[in-house]
Enzyme design. Structure first.
Site, PDB file in Angstrom:
ATOM      1  N   ASP A 249      -1.577   3.580  -4.671  1.00 49.06           N
ATOM      2  CA  ASP A 249      -2.491   2.427  -4.880  1.00 49.06           C
ATOM      3  C   ASP A 249      -4.096   2.869  -4.526  1.00 49.06           C
ATOM      4  O   ASP A 249      -4.415   4.207  -4.491  1.00 49.06           O
ATOM      5  CB  ASP A 249      -2.201   1.455  -3.795  1.00 49.06           C
ATOM      6  CG  ASP A 249      -1.689   2.278  -2.243  1.00 49.06           C
ATOM      7  OD1 ASP A 249      -0.934   1.634  -1.628  1.00 49.06           O
ATOM      8  OD2 ASP A 249      -2.756   3.090  -1.897  1.00 49.06           O
ATOM      9  N   LYS A 271      -4.210  -1.822  -4.371  1.00 49.31           N
ATOM     10  CA  LYS A 271      -4.500  -3.097  -4.265  1.00 49.31           C
ATOM     11  C   LYS A 271      -5.563  -3.204  -3.711  1.00 49.31           C
ATOM     12  O   LYS A 271      -5.893  -2.923  -2.516  1.00 49.31           O
ATOM     13  CB  LYS A 271      -3.326  -4.241  -3.848  1.00 49.31           C
ATOM     14  CG  LYS A 271      -2.618  -3.734  -2.375  1.00 49.31           C
ATOM     15  CD  LYS A 271      -1.483  -4.251  -2.105  1.00 49.31           C
ATOM     16  CE  LYS A 271      -0.728  -3.894  -1.122  1.00 49.31           C
ATOM     17  NZ  LYS A 271      -0.602  -2.663  -0.677  1.00 49.31           N
ATOM     18  N   MET A 384      -9.951  -2.447   7.934  1.00 46.62           N
ATOM     19  CA  MET A 384     -10.081  -3.683   6.799  1.00 46.62           C
ATOM     20  C   MET A 384     -10.973  -4.691   7.635  1.00 46.62           C
ATOM     21  O   MET A 384     -10.772  -5.821   7.392  1.00 46.62           O
ATOM     22  CB  MET A 384      -8.668  -4.101   6.794  1.00 46.62           C
ATOM     23  CG  MET A 384      -7.687  -3.415   6.077  1.00 46.62           C
ATOM     24  SD  MET A 384      -5.980  -4.084   5.976  1.00 46.62           S
ATOM     25  CE  MET A 384      -5.303  -3.467   7.521  1.00 46.62           C
TER      26      MET A 384
HETATM   27  N1  SAH Z   1      -2.509   3.365   6.044  1.00 44.44           N
HETATM   28  C1  SAH Z   1      -4.000   3.677   6.030  1.00 44.44           C
HETATM   29  C2  SAH Z   1      -4.484   2.370   6.149  1.00 44.44           C
HETATM   30  C3  SAH Z   1      -4.216   1.325   5.227  1.00 44.44           C
HETATM   31  S1  SAH Z   1      -5.349  -0.098   5.536  1.00 44.44           S
HETATM   32  C4  SAH Z   1      -4.150   4.641   7.041  1.00 44.44           C
HETATM   33  O1  SAH Z   1      -3.513   5.012   7.835  1.00 44.44           O
HETATM   34  O2  SAH Z   1      -5.465   4.980   7.124  1.00 44.44           O
HETATM   35  C5  SAH Z   1      -6.574   0.100   4.408  1.00 44.44           C
HETATM   36  C6  SAH Z   1      -8.069   0.453   5.594  1.00 44.44           C
HETATM   37  O3  SAH Z   1      -8.063   1.487   5.984  1.00 44.44           O
HETATM   38  C7  SAH Z   1      -9.270   0.210   4.779  1.00 44.44           C
HETATM   39  O4  SAH Z   1      -9.693  -1.223   4.666  1.00 44.44           O
HETATM   40  C8  SAH Z   1     -10.144   1.043   5.674  1.00 44.44           C
HETATM   41  O5  SAH Z   1     -10.332   0.027   6.984  1.00 44.44           O
HETATM   42  C9  SAH Z   1      -9.258   2.111   6.302  1.00 44.44           C
HETATM   43  N2  SAH Z   1      -9.502   3.203   5.649  1.00 44.44           N
HETATM   44  C10 SAH Z   1      -8.761   4.118   4.683  1.00 44.44           C
HETATM   45  N3  SAH Z   1      -9.180   5.317   4.325  1.00 44.44           N
HETATM   46  C11 SAH Z   1     -10.624   5.250   4.780  1.00 44.44           C
HETATM   47  C12 SAH Z   1     -11.782   6.007   4.622  1.00 44.44           C
HETATM   48  N4  SAH Z   1     -11.578   7.202   3.881  1.00 44.44           N
HETATM   49  N5  SAH Z   1     -12.553   5.617   5.377  1.00 44.44           N
HETATM   50  C13 SAH Z   1     -12.932   4.541   6.039  1.00 44.44           C
HETATM   51  N6  SAH Z   1     -11.854   3.869   6.038  1.00 44.44           N
HETATM   52  C14 SAH Z   1     -10.582   4.101   5.442  1.00 44.44           C
END
Ligand code: SAH
Length: 465
Positions: A249, A271, A384
């Site tokens: 994704d 998404k 998010m």
């Molecule tokens: N499974 C993922 C989270 C998915 S939800 C995890 O464990 O990190 C998606 C959210 O993750 C985004 O809206 C943001 O808030 C955060 N996120 C993921 N990668 C990021 C990054 N490189 N920098 C900042 N926020 C990040």
């Protein structure tokens, strides 16, 4: 090829080791692992070596080396710093055609010891023919990191079933096909995951079947980390290079997708917030359909698949369809962003706990247990949370958190484009408006944010300028 690689059966054989220091001890360690009886001749001996030699069933003689020491020996190693003695031992041994190794002196060796990756009974030896032991060792570390430590158990399992496979498949070709098929399928992964008994049952079933099993599909739900490709796990990388189809994704960076097998089919499944490239139900169904076709399906997720990753939903259905799967964790955005921004999530002086929260808006509002989020010594991490940022700040203040509570917004954390904006609950919404912020972003709320100014990335170029 300057040397012929051979694997030497040393169990119960007498080996001579000349020298009693740290290097001799290291060699003795190897000999003992291979079951050799270690006889040491030296003037002075490390106590540990003395013990090892005696435990191995060998002996220790303090004194000068003599020709008679070579009698009945299968292998000789000279590990002394006396050049003349080393040459003498080498000449004597070679005259008697006993294999001899002189440490760090290839010219005096009839055999050399390789760098070893030990997954017994599987053993990989790397040699530079004595030209550069350091290079051989570096290569060994590379191989070490790509070969799961459980390969040894896999080899042992194959050994256990070898005879039965031989009886069932009478030609070499049929046996090879059988093993190639089973070893590349879910069976090996079961062993790597520590489920040896399941692997054994699979082998039993495969042997009972009338013919070679059709390739079986399986699914890997793999965390790709927050952005920096270096934050992938060894396991993630191995499965990425094994999968036939990759579903990824938006959060997974292109350079990470590039690390999957070159000829794998790659499917983008969304998404962004509003653009659901594929609805969740369709993704689940697609995974099942592909696995049922016998494919190895990699579902690549940003961060950790079990943290706001819907990983649970995607594998629930796999279990119902009895499709083998495994979940590979990775660094979640909170850990990655915190570390790269210099904000510890806990700290003895500032925070005793940390809470991961979704700031995703439903119908324009966020329903959260605000009363539980007020404790000063609890760090809050909002995933998010960009769109909901003004609501989050406002609600926290309204429920009683100090408007001056520090907050950090980390944009594209751990990547080269990472940006960090620091403010407080009162002024952050305005500050963010003034920036061109793009997703993904993470919010960290709490006093730990104060440490950012001390702990952020140390850049020597900037410091000196
Ligand atoms: N499974 C993922 C989270 C998915 S939800 C995890 O464990 O990190 C998606 C959210 O993750 C985004 O809206 C943001 O808030 C955060 N996120 C993921 N990668 C990021 C990054 N490189 N920098 C900042 N926020 C990040």
């Amino acid at each position: 090829m300057d040397y012929l690689p051979l694997f030497y059966q040393l169990q119960g054989k007498h080996c001579l080791l000349i020298g009693g220091g740290a290097i001799a001890l290291r060699k003795a360690g190897l000999l003992s692992k291979a079951g050799g009886l270690i006889h040491v001749v030296t003037h002075q001996i490390e106590p540990e070596l003395d013990q090892l030699a005696r435990q191995s069933g060998g002996s220790v003689r303090l004194g000068d080396y003599q020709l008679s020491d070579l009698e009945g020996k299968t292998l000789v190693i000279a590990a002394t710093d006396d050049a003349q003695l080393n040459s003498q031992v080498s000449a004597d041994a070679q005259r008697l055609t006993i294999p001899v190794n002189v440490v760090d002196n290839p010219a005096l060796c009839s055999v050399i010891l390789p760098a070893i990756i030990d997954r017994s009974p599987l053993v990989i030896a790397v040699s530079s023919g004595g030209q550069s032991p350091v290079l051989a060792r570096l290569l060994r570390s590379k191989i070490e990191s790509t070969i799961p430590s459980a390969y040894g158990r896999l080899a042992a399992l194959v050994g256990k079933f070898r005879r039965r496979v031989q009886e069932k498949f009478t030609t070499v070709d049929a046996r090879r096909d059988f093993w190639e098929e089973t070893l590349q399928g879910p069976l090996a992964e079961m062993v790597f995951a520590g489920k040896d008994h399941v692997a054994e049952e699979m082998l039993e079933t495969a042997l009972d079947a009338e013919q070679i099993p059709a390739p079986a599909g399986e699914v890997y739900l793999v965390g790709a980390g927050p952005g920096d490709p270096d934050l992938l796990t060894f396991k993630a990388l191995r499965l990425m290079q094994k999968a036939d189809v990759v579903l990824y994704d938006r959060l997974v960076a292109a350079e990470i997708v590039d690390l999957t097998r070159k000829d794998a089919e790659k499917i983008y499944v969304g998404k962004a917030r509003a653009d659901h490239a594929l609805p969740q139900q369709d993704i689940n169904q697609l995974i099942i359909t592909l696995a049922k076709q016998g494919k190895k399906v990699l579902r690549l997720k940003g961060g950790d698949p079990f943290i706001f990753g819907r990983g649970g939903e995607e594998i629930q259905e796999l279990a119902t369809h009895r499709i083998p799967f495994q979940v590979v964790p990775d660094i979640t955005a909170a850990s990655g962003c915190a570390a790269y921004a210099g904000i510890p999530l806990t700290h003895r002086d500032y925070a005793q706990s940390v809470r991961f929260i979704t700031g995703h808006l439903k119908d324009g509002s966020i329903k959260l247990p605000w009363d539980e989020l007020l404790h000063r010594e609890q760090t809050l991490v909002f995933y998010m949370g960009l769109v909901g940022l003004p609501v989050i700040c406002q609600q926290l203040i309204e429920h009683g958190r100090d408007p001056q509570t520090p907050i950090a917004l980390i944009e594209k954390g751990t990547t080269r484009e990472q940006q960090v904006i620091i403010g407080d609950l009162g002024n952050m919404p305005k500050k963010v408006q003034a920036h061109q912020v793009t997703a993904p972003t993470l919010l960290i709320v709490g006093d730990v944010v104060k440490l950012q100014s001390q702990l952020h990335w140390f850049d020597p170029a900037k410091e000196s300028g």
